[in-house]
Scaffold this motif. Structure first.
Motif, PDB file in Angstrom:
ATOM      1  N   PHE A  44      42.158 -26.317  -1.214  1.00  0.00           N
ATOM      2  CA  PHE A  44      41.032 -26.007  -2.091  1.00  0.00           C
ATOM      3  C   PHE A  44      41.502 -25.441  -3.435  1.00  0.00           C
ATOM      4  N   GLY A  59      29.278 -23.499   6.993  1.00  0.00           N
ATOM      5  CA  GLY A  59      28.833 -22.776   5.808  1.00  0.00           C
ATOM      6  C   GLY A  59      29.931 -22.492   4.803  1.00  0.00           C
ATOM      7  N   GLN A  60      31.184 -22.793   5.165  1.00  0.00           N
ATOM      8  CA  GLN A  60      32.308 -22.538   4.259  1.00  0.00           C
ATOM      9  C   GLN A  60      32.380 -23.622   3.179  1.00  0.00           C
ATOM     10  N   GLU A  61      32.559 -23.200   1.931  1.00  0.00           N
ATOM     11  CA  GLU A  61      32.660 -24.136   0.814  1.00  0.00           C
ATOM     12  C   GLU A  61      33.961 -24.940   0.918  1.00  0.00           C
ATOM     13  N   ASP A  62      33.840 -26.281   0.921  1.00  0.00           N
ATOM     14  CA  ASP A  62      35.036 -27.119   1.100  1.00  0.00           C
ATOM     15  C   ASP A  62      35.091 -28.279   0.112  1.00  0.00           C
ATOM     16  N   GLN A  63      33.954 -28.629  -0.478  1.00  0.00           N
ATOM     17  CA  GLN A  63      33.870 -29.732  -1.445  1.00  0.00           C
ATOM     18  C   GLN A  63      34.318 -31.075  -0.848  1.00  0.00           C
TER      19      GLN A  63
END
Length: 484
Positions: free
Chosen positions: A324, A373-377
């Protein structure tokens, strides 16, 4: 004696009440993964080993040695009857030892003795090739029997073969007697070893297909060493030889098998020569090192799907994570450590989106999926259930058709209605340079297409593998060993 685990093993001589010399040697602090064959091989130089008792729970062993050279000490007068597993090891090792003793005597035509003028060059054929066998693996196995000077690997009659030259014909004899008929891996990759008519090898390039260990100054060449006409005639091989498991020219795998902790059993009849216990860069041997770290990627162009398709040429990719905060790096989890090694040896040093990528074994054992719910794109993808895996079936023929990246691509699963012009337009449309095209004469479901460069071919494979050609046919694209 060449056994790295021997350091730290203690011979039992005086911790208990003193005892006189006997035929039994008591050894303590034996690593739990050491096999009967490896222990028996320690006793062979001092006499015929007649018995072995391993006390696995206590990491101890007792060994009967007939006619020992130095006195050995133990409280045991003799050992209990030989366990069946140890009996097989004893028979195999002592048979080899008897053959070796004959080397110093008069030569005869039997398997146990050296013939006058016997060649130091061995011809090696690997049958039942379910997993890749590299030049490094052959060197690690055969160097147990003496100094290996040169190795040439190639494919003939759809079989992976090699020519290997020792410094001494006796080394070649010892290796042939011991290794012929043995499996490199469990139940596959069987070695067939015989003497070659050649007495010397002439290696022109040092790369993943050929190596002259006495000439470190040789160039890497174009990755396809040529065999001298004299050698070709003697061996009946084509002028250009190539290995189905060769890496990019000039880029050797970043892991040497001598450092990888692979257990090499050098005794006949003792199961696989490579047990698969890997220790990479000092990590625990129980770890499964199937995760690759890919660096120097182009962060503006790369995607998990592209890496899945490219690395999927050399094994089944289960997960891909582009980091990331450092998008020029990615972690790729392969199905197993063998496929990870194979992908690394082929793709390290190749150009992708204008950048030379580096591929190494990662310290991670798995690629973690993002938490809910974790931002991963969309940088982490799980491909474990993908229908595009090429090697799902054990022993698949795809294992025999793995080649390094090349400008020529192999196309298959082409429907009858698709013409040469359609396929050429398919590749030239995105901007690739089509230099040549040829359908297979006997099977128009397959074709070869030659592009302007290896880098173009890599990108074209990524873009067009599994392309829908209609009529329920999806194009299969692989790298080819052939040229048009």
């Amino acid at each position: 004696m060449g056994h790295s685990w021997l350091n730290g093993i203690y011979l039992f001589k005086g911790d208990r009440s003193p005892c006189g010399p006997s035929r039994v040697l008591h050894v303590r602090k034996v690593p739990i993964e050491v096999s009967e064959a490896e222990l028996i091989s320690l006793g062979v130089p001092f006499g015929r080993v007649t018995n072995l008792l391993m006390l696995k729970g206590k990491n101890q062993v007792g060994t009967n040695i007939l006619q020992p050279v130095p006195p050995v000490y133990s409280l045991h007068i003799d050992l209990v009857p030989v366990p069946p597993r140890a009996q097989a090891a004893l028979q195999a090792v002592n048979a080899v030892h008897s053959g070796n003793m004959a080397l110093g005597g008069s030569a005869s035509g039997s398997d146990g003795a050296l013939m006058p003028g016997q060649s130091p060059v061995l011809r090696i054929i690997v049958e039942n090739l379910f997993y890749p066998v590299s030049l490094e693996v052959l060197h690690q196995i055969f160097s147990k029997f003496g100094t290996v000077l040169k190795i040439i690997t190639f494919t003939k009659n759809n079989q992976f073969q090699a020519l290997l030259q020792y410094a001494d014909p006796m080394n070649a004899h010892h290796a042939k007697v011991t290794l012929d008929g043995q499996n490199i891996y469990n139940a596959c990759c069987t070695l067939r070893v015989e003497f070659s008519k050649l007495t010397s090898l002439n290696v022109k390039y040092n790369n993943d297909k050929s190596r002259d260990f006495t000439r470190l100054d040789l160039p890497s060449g174009d990755g396809q060493p040529t065999m001298d006409p004299a050698m070709s005639a003697a061996f009946g091989a084509p002028g250009i030889i190539s290995s189905p498991y060769a890496g990019a020219a000039g880029f050797c795998p970043t892991i040497g098998f001598s450092q990888a902790g692979l257990s090499m059993h050098t005794m006949a009849g003792m199961g696989p020569l490579v047990s698969g216990r890997m220790t990479l860069h000092g990590m625990a041997p129980t770890a499964v090192h199937s995760v690759l770290l890919v660096s120097n990627l182009n962060p503006d162009s790369i995607s998990p799907h592209e890496l899945f398709i490219l690395f999927g040429v050399y094994g089944d990719v289960h997960r891909v994570k582009i980091l990331f905060n450092k998008k020029e790096n990615a972690l790729i989890q392969m199905a197993d450590a063998t496929q990870a090694q194979l992908a690394m040896s082929h793709l390290n040093g190749q150009r992708l989106h204008g950048k030379v990528i580096r591929v190494t074994i990662s310290k991670h054992q798995t690629v973690q999926l993002p938490r809910e719910g974790q931002e991963d794109q969309g940088l982490t993808k799980d491909f474990s259930g993908s229908p595009l895996h090429r090697f799902k079936k054990p022993g698949s023929k795809n294992f025999q058709n793995i080649f390094p990246p090349s400008a020529t691509l192999h196309l298959s699963n082409i429907p009858p209605s698709v013409t040469e012009d359609v396929l050429k337009d398919l590749f030239s449309g995105p901007g690739y340079t089509v230099k040549a095209f040829k359908f297979f004469q006997k099977d128009r479901k397959m074709a070869l297409i030659q592009l302007g460069s290896v880098e173009e071919a890599i990108q074209a494979l990524i873009d067009l593998h599994n392309h829908d050609l209609g009529e329920n046919h999806h194009l299969r694209v692989s790298f080819s060993k052939s040229t048009i």
